[in-house]
Design a protein around this motif. Structure first.
Motif, PDB file in Angstrom:
ATOM      1  N   SER A   1       0.861  -1.197   0.000  1.00  0.00           N
ATOM      2  CA  SER A   1       0.000   0.000   0.000  1.00  0.00           C
ATOM      3  C   SER A   1       0.890   1.237   0.000  1.00  0.00           C
ATOM      4  CB  SER A   1      -0.869   0.043   1.255  1.00  0.00           C
ATOM      5  OG  SER A   1      -1.701  -1.062   1.312  1.00  0.00           O
ATOM      6  N   LEU A   2       0.358   2.335  -0.492  1.00  0.00           N
ATOM      7  CA  LEU A   2       1.149   3.562  -0.556  1.00  0.00           C
ATOM      8  C   LEU A   2       0.397   4.727   0.072  1.00  0.00           C
ATOM      9  CD1 LEU A   2       2.441   3.199  -4.223  1.00  0.00           C
ATOM     10  CD2 LEU A   2       3.719   2.754  -2.125  1.00  0.00           C
ATOM     11  N   ALA A   3       1.144   5.560   0.781  1.00  0.00           N
ATOM     12  CA  ALA A   3       0.568   6.808   1.309  1.00  0.00           C
ATOM     13  C   ALA A   3       1.137   7.952   0.475  1.00  0.00           C
ATOM     14  CB  ALA A   3       0.943   6.988   2.766  1.00  0.00           C
ATOM     15  N   VAL A   4       0.258   8.817   0.015  1.00  0.00           N
ATOM     16  CA  VAL A   4       0.693   9.924  -0.846  1.00  0.00           C
ATOM     17  C   VAL A   4       0.600  11.222  -0.045  1.00  0.00           C
ATOM     18  CG1 VAL A   4       0.278  11.149  -3.010  1.00  0.00           C
ATOM     19  CG2 VAL A   4      -0.115   8.673  -2.878  1.00  0.00           C
ATOM     20  N   THR A   5       1.743  11.876   0.123  1.00  0.00           N
ATOM     21  CA  THR A   5       1.777  13.112   0.915  1.00  0.00           C
ATOM     22  C   THR A   5       2.039  14.295  -0.003  1.00  0.00           C
ATOM     23  OG1 THR A   5       2.677  11.902   2.779  1.00  0.00           O
ATOM     24  CG2 THR A   5       2.902  14.281   2.863  1.00  0.00           C
ATOM     25  N   GLU A   6       1.194  15.309   0.116  1.00  0.00           N
ATOM     26  CA  GLU A   6       1.406  16.543  -0.652  1.00  0.00           C
ATOM     27  C   GLU A   6       1.841  17.641   0.305  1.00  0.00           C
ATOM     28  OE1 GLU A   6      -1.799  15.725  -4.225  1.00  0.00           O
ATOM     29  OE2 GLU A   6      -2.335  17.151  -2.649  1.00  0.00           O
ATOM     30  N   LEU A   7       2.943  18.296  -0.034  1.00  0.00           N
ATOM     31  CA  LEU A   7       3.389  19.443   0.754  1.00  0.00           C
ATOM     32  C   LEU A   7       2.802  20.690   0.103  1.00  0.00           C
ATOM     33  CD1 LEU A   7       7.136  18.527   1.401  1.00  0.00           C
ATOM     34  CD2 LEU A   7       5.091  17.865   2.693  1.00  0.00           C
TER      35      LEU A   7
ATOM     36  N   ALA B   1      10.683  23.791  13.877  1.00  0.00           N
ATOM     37  CA  ALA B   1      10.887  22.336  14.002  1.00  0.00           C
ATOM     38  C   ALA B   1       9.638  21.549  13.602  1.00  0.00           C
ATOM     39  CB  ALA B   1      11.276  21.991  15.434  1.00  0.00           C
ATOM     40  N   ALA B   2       8.476  22.187  13.672  1.00  0.00           N
ATOM     41  CA  ALA B   2       7.227  21.495  13.335  1.00  0.00           C
ATOM     42  C   ALA B   2       7.019  21.396  11.822  1.00  0.00           C
ATOM     43  CB  ALA B   2       6.043  22.217  13.979  1.00  0.00           C
ATOM     44  N   HIS B   3       7.962  21.940  11.040  1.00  0.00           N
ATOM     45  CA  HIS B   3       7.803  21.943   9.587  1.00  0.00           C
ATOM     46  C   HIS B   3       8.478  20.758   8.883  1.00  0.00           C
ATOM     47  CE1 HIS B   3       6.343  25.928  10.453  1.00  0.00           C
ATOM     48  NE2 HIS B   3       5.963  26.069   9.194  1.00  0.00           N
ATOM     49  N   LEU B   4       9.085  19.844   9.669  1.00  0.00           N
ATOM     50  CA  LEU B   4       9.737  18.688   9.047  1.00  0.00           C
ATOM     51  C   LEU B   4       8.735  17.559   8.826  1.00  0.00           C
ATOM     52  CD1 LEU B   4      13.087  18.374  11.071  1.00  0.00           C
ATOM     53  CD2 LEU B   4      12.688  19.519   8.874  1.00  0.00           C
ATOM     54  N   VAL B   5       8.846  16.912   7.660  1.00  0.00           N
ATOM     55  CA  VAL B   5       8.029  15.726   7.360  1.00  0.00           C
ATOM     56  C   VAL B   5       8.986  14.610   6.939  1.00  0.00           C
ATOM     57  CG1 VAL B   5       6.266  14.718   5.861  1.00  0.00           C
ATOM     58  CG2 VAL B   5       6.054  17.094   6.600  1.00  0.00           C
ATOM     59  N   CYS B   6       8.860  13.470   7.596  1.00  0.00           N
ATOM     60  CA  CYS B   6       9.680  12.310   7.221  1.00  0.00           C
ATOM     61  C   CYS B   6       8.833  11.359   6.380  1.00  0.00           C
ATOM     62  CB  CYS B   6      10.156  11.606   8.501  1.00  0.00           C
ATOM     63  SG  CYS B   6      10.785   9.956   8.193  1.00  0.00           S
ATOM     64  N   SER B   7       9.361  10.981   5.234  1.00  0.00           N
ATOM     65  CA  SER B   7       8.672  10.025   4.375  1.00  0.00           C
ATOM     66  C   SER B   7       9.627   8.862   4.149  1.00  0.00           C
ATOM     67  CB  SER B   7       8.299  10.729   3.062  1.00  0.00           C
ATOM     68  OG  SER B   7       7.795   9.824   2.129  1.00  0.00           O
ATOM     69  N   ASP B   8       9.412   7.763   4.833  1.00  0.00           N
ATOM     70  CA  ASP B   8      10.306   6.586   4.768  1.00  0.00           C
ATOM     71  C   ASP B   8      11.760   6.955   5.026  1.00  0.00           C
ATOM     72  OD1 ASP B   8       8.067   5.141   4.104  1.00  0.00           O
ATOM     73  OD2 ASP B   8       8.579   4.921   1.984  1.00  0.00           O
TER      74      ASP B   8
ATOM     75  N   ARG C   1      10.792  19.557   4.039  1.00  0.00           N
ATOM     76  CA  ARG C   1      10.399  20.698   4.866  1.00  0.00           C
ATOM     77  C   ARG C   1       9.161  21.367   4.275  1.00  0.00           C
ATOM     78  NH1 ARG C   1      12.647  23.878   8.757  1.00  0.00           N
ATOM     79  NH2 ARG C   1      14.475  22.544   8.911  1.00  0.00           N
ATOM     80  N   ILE C   2       8.191  21.604   5.131  1.00  0.00           N
ATOM     81  CA  ILE C   2       6.989  22.341   4.711  1.00  0.00           C
ATOM     82  C   ILE C   2       7.359  23.827   4.668  1.00  0.00           C
ATOM     83  CG2 ILE C   2       4.608  22.931   5.324  1.00  0.00           C
ATOM     84  CD1 ILE C   2       4.518  20.332   7.017  1.00  0.00           C
ATOM     85  N   ASP C   3       6.892  24.538   3.624  1.00  0.00           N
ATOM     86  CA  ASP C   3       7.137  25.987   3.550  1.00  0.00           C
ATOM     87  C   ASP C   3       6.517  26.675   4.769  1.00  0.00           C
ATOM     88  OD1 ASP C   3       8.174  25.585   1.054  1.00  0.00           O
ATOM     89  OD2 ASP C   3       6.388  26.289  -0.021  1.00  0.00           O
ATOM     90  N   THR C   4       7.106  27.782   5.171  1.00  0.00           N
ATOM     91  CA  THR C   4       6.506  28.561   6.253  1.00  0.00           C
ATOM     92  C   THR C   4       5.089  28.975   5.840  1.00  0.00           C
ATOM     93  OG1 THR C   4       8.676  29.370   6.834  1.00  0.00           O
ATOM     94  CG2 THR C   4       6.799  30.596   7.723  1.00  0.00           C
ATOM     95  N   GLY C   5       4.143  28.712   6.688  1.00  0.00           N
ATOM     96  CA  GLY C   5       2.747  29.029   6.367  1.00  0.00           C
ATOM     97  C   GLY C   5       2.067  27.914   5.581  1.00  0.00           C
ATOM     98  N   GLY C   6       2.802  26.874   5.210  1.00  0.00           N
ATOM     99  CA  GLY C   6       2.220  25.763   4.449  1.00  0.00           C
ATOM    100  C   GLY C   6       1.771  24.626   5.359  1.00  0.00           C
ATOM    101  N   TRP C   7       1.400  23.511   4.768  1.00  0.00           N
ATOM    102  CA  TRP C   7       0.926  22.363   5.528  1.00  0.00           C
ATOM    103  C   TRP C   7       1.128  21.090   4.722  1.00  0.00           C
ATOM    104  CZ3 TRP C   7      -3.868  20.117   3.698  1.00  0.00           C
ATOM    105  CH2 TRP C   7      -4.483  20.849   2.681  1.00  0.00           C
ATOM    106  N   ALA C   8       0.877  19.943   5.341  1.00  0.00           N
ATOM    107  CA  ALA C   8       1.056  18.662   4.647  1.00  0.00           C
ATOM    108  C   ALA C   8      -0.243  17.881   4.673  1.00  0.00           C
ATOM    109  CB  ALA C   8       2.160  17.852   5.327  1.00  0.00           C
ATOM    110  N   SER C   9      -0.529  17.213   3.549  1.00  0.00           N
ATOM    111  CA  SER C   9      -1.727  16.379   3.458  1.00  0.00           C
ATOM    112  C   SER C   9      -1.305  14.976   3.064  1.00  0.00           C
ATOM    113  CB  SER C   9      -2.652  16.982   2.388  1.00  0.00           C
ATOM    114  OG  SER C   9      -3.487  15.978   1.860  1.00  0.00           O
ATOM    115  N   CYS C  10      -1.653  13.985   3.864  1.00  0.00           N
ATOM    116  CA  CYS C  10      -1.262  12.599   3.583  1.00  0.00           C
ATOM    117  C   CYS C  10      -2.516  11.742   3.424  1.00  0.00           C
ATOM    118  CB  CYS C  10      -0.414  12.077   4.748  1.00  0.00           C
ATOM    119  SG  CYS C  10       0.074  10.356   4.571  1.00  0.00           S
ATOM    120  N   ARG C  11      -2.587  10.968   2.348  1.00  0.00           N
ATOM    121  CA  ARG C  11      -3.747  10.106   2.056  1.00  0.00           C
ATOM    122  C   ARG C  11      -3.267   8.731   1.622  1.00  0.00           C
ATOM    123  NH1 ARG C  11      -9.197  10.180   2.816  1.00  0.00           N
ATOM    124  NH2 ARG C  11     -10.009  12.266   2.783  1.00  0.00           N
ATOM    125  N   VAL C  12      -3.863   7.699   2.135  1.00  0.00           N
ATOM    126  CA  VAL C  12      -3.541   6.369   1.617  1.00  0.00           C
ATOM    127  C   VAL C  12      -4.140   6.266   0.225  1.00  0.00           C
ATOM    128  CG1 VAL C  12      -3.762   3.884   1.977  1.00  0.00           C
ATOM    129  CG2 VAL C  12      -3.567   5.418   3.939  1.00  0.00           C
TER     130      VAL C  12
END
Ligand code: ATP
Length: 396
Positions: free
Chosen positions: A143-149, A358-365, A370-381
């Motif tokens: 299965s794969l999780a797709v994350t959009e920054l 520090a809250a802007h880091l996203v680890c993917s495997d 890094r999420i842009d300042t003011g940005g966010w991350a969306s993760c969906r299977v």
């Protein structure tokens, strides 16, 4: 069927090359299996380049086989390269996985070791996926999780980058650990570098807001209820919002562990997840009845709570039983608040506070983004694999 063999000589304790030269390639040769291309990676990104080129050359093949000697990171590279490649839309990609990395989370989930040393030392065990190929066993789907920054006001609101994960997608402490551990790799090639990196980051809290999203077949995200040993709806309908700060936020698919004995999402094995879901482990310090506010003192005082939860993951998933006792101590029974919240759902959004770097880091495997300042991350299977390749791993 076209077959490419790739090994990363630099990952883990650097045994990828001898493993392939002494075991994997002779075994394939002995069985009369043709290796169309053999690649020893020389740099980061090389595995992605090699599989892309190979896939383009064999465009139109219904199936491709990749014999891969690596950890989870090189596998991640391969999946990300092929997932977005038009030439392999609808192709079945069969992977023979040989554990040569540091953590080998996916391999040790598919082939649970009897001792942690087995992954390093037992060559028969390490060839489990190779033997599954020989035995004509089918593959287990990945299965794969797709994350959009997503960008922020300064960089535009659209998707800045898309990542595909097969093991873990995380923020907060786990992403901070992976970020720090890379700088320790040369001196500490083994698992100990993750513990050292944890020491350096465990005092941090991460300011963010989370939205958990239901999977297509769920009415709402679900939460594990220890009393009934089952998942129950976590909200009355639709999404569930979680306020921070967070000490820990991590989601997995395909795995119940991140190292051979670190079972952070053990329910992925004990209560098999329905398709389209990921398992999420969260620690929010303000759930501690003794913590009223975010101060340097309360952060320091909470360190022991986080360590206890991490230690529980090393004890066959005992962290799920930890709760706050009446006197503020941690207990394993009773009806106090659980230290760890364990969710199962279709995806999540992470909205970091712009001021908390520090809250802007996203680890993917294991790969840090890094999420842009003011940005966010969306993760969906991923639930729409029709217009993508599908991936499977040979398992005994
Ligand atoms: N020849 C090379 N020299 C340096 N880095 C390489 C080379 N070949 C590949 N890489 C990079 O090595 C990184 C680490 O590989 P990988 O994640 O597979 O191993 P690991 O980190 O030791 O194991 P795990 O992810 O299981 O903990 C990957 O990002 C990959 O791009």
């Amino acid at each position: 069927m076209p077959l490419i063999a790739i090994y990363n000589p630099a990952c883990g304790d650097k045994t990828g090359k001898p493993t392939f030269l002494l075991y994997v390639l002779p075994l394939l040769f002995g069985k009369g299996i043709t290796v169309d291309r053999k690649v020893e990676t020389t740099h980061e990104g090389h595995a992605a380049e090699a599989v892309s080129e190979f896939a383009k050359q064999h465009s139109g093949s219904a199936e491709l086989t990749i014999v891969l000697g690596s950890g989870d990171g090189t596998l991640h590279e391969v999946l990300n390269a092929l997932y977005f490649l038009d030439e392999v839309r609808g192709t079945k990609i069969n992977i023979v996985l040989v554990p040569c990395g540091t953590a080998n989370a996916l391999f040790s989930t598919l082939f649970p070791p009897s001792t942690p040393e087995q992954v390093k030392e037992d060559s028969r065990y390490r060839m489990g996926s190779v033997h599954a190929l020989f035995d004509g066993k089918g593959t287990t789907p990945v299965s794969l999780a797709v994350t959009e920054l997503k960008g922020g006001a300064a960089t535009g609101w659209g998707t800045r980058k898309t990542l595909v994960s097969a093991v873990v997608t995380s923020t907060a402490l786990h992403a901070a650990i992976l970020n720090t551990s890379e700088s320790l790799r040369e001196e500490h090639p083994g698992l100990e570098r993750f513990k050292m990196a944890a020491q350096l980051n465990v005092k941090k809290w991460f300011k963010a807001r989370v939205r958990l999203l239901p999977a297509p077949q769920q009415q709402a995200p679900e939460i594990y209820d220890v009393q009934s040993n089952s998942f129950i709806p976590a909200s009355h309908e639709g999404a569930l919002d979680l306020e921070g700060p967070f000490a820990y936020f991590l989601s997995t698919i395909n795995v119940d562990r991140l190292e051979p004995l670190f079972l952070i999402t053990p329910l992925a094995h004990d209560i098999p997840p329905p398709p389209g879901t990921c398992d999420i482990v969260v620690i929010r310090p303000l759930r501690d009845p003794g913590v009223w506010e975010d101060t340097p003192e309360t952060r320091l005082g909470f360190v022991q709570r986080t360590w206890s939860a991490m230690a529980g993951a090393y004890q066959a998933g005992a962290h799920l039983k930890l709760r706050y006792g009446e006197g503020g101590q941690l207990v394993k029974e009773g009806d106090g608040q659980s230290v760890v919240e364990y969710f199962r759902c279709g995806g999540w959004e992470w909205h970091p506070e712009p001021t908390d770097d520090a809250a802007h880091l996203v680890c993917s495997d294991g790969a840090i983004n890094r999420i842009d300042t003011g940005g966010w991350a969306s993760c969906r299977v991923s639930t729409t694999p029709e217009d993508r390749p599908t991936f499977g791993i040979y398992v005994e």
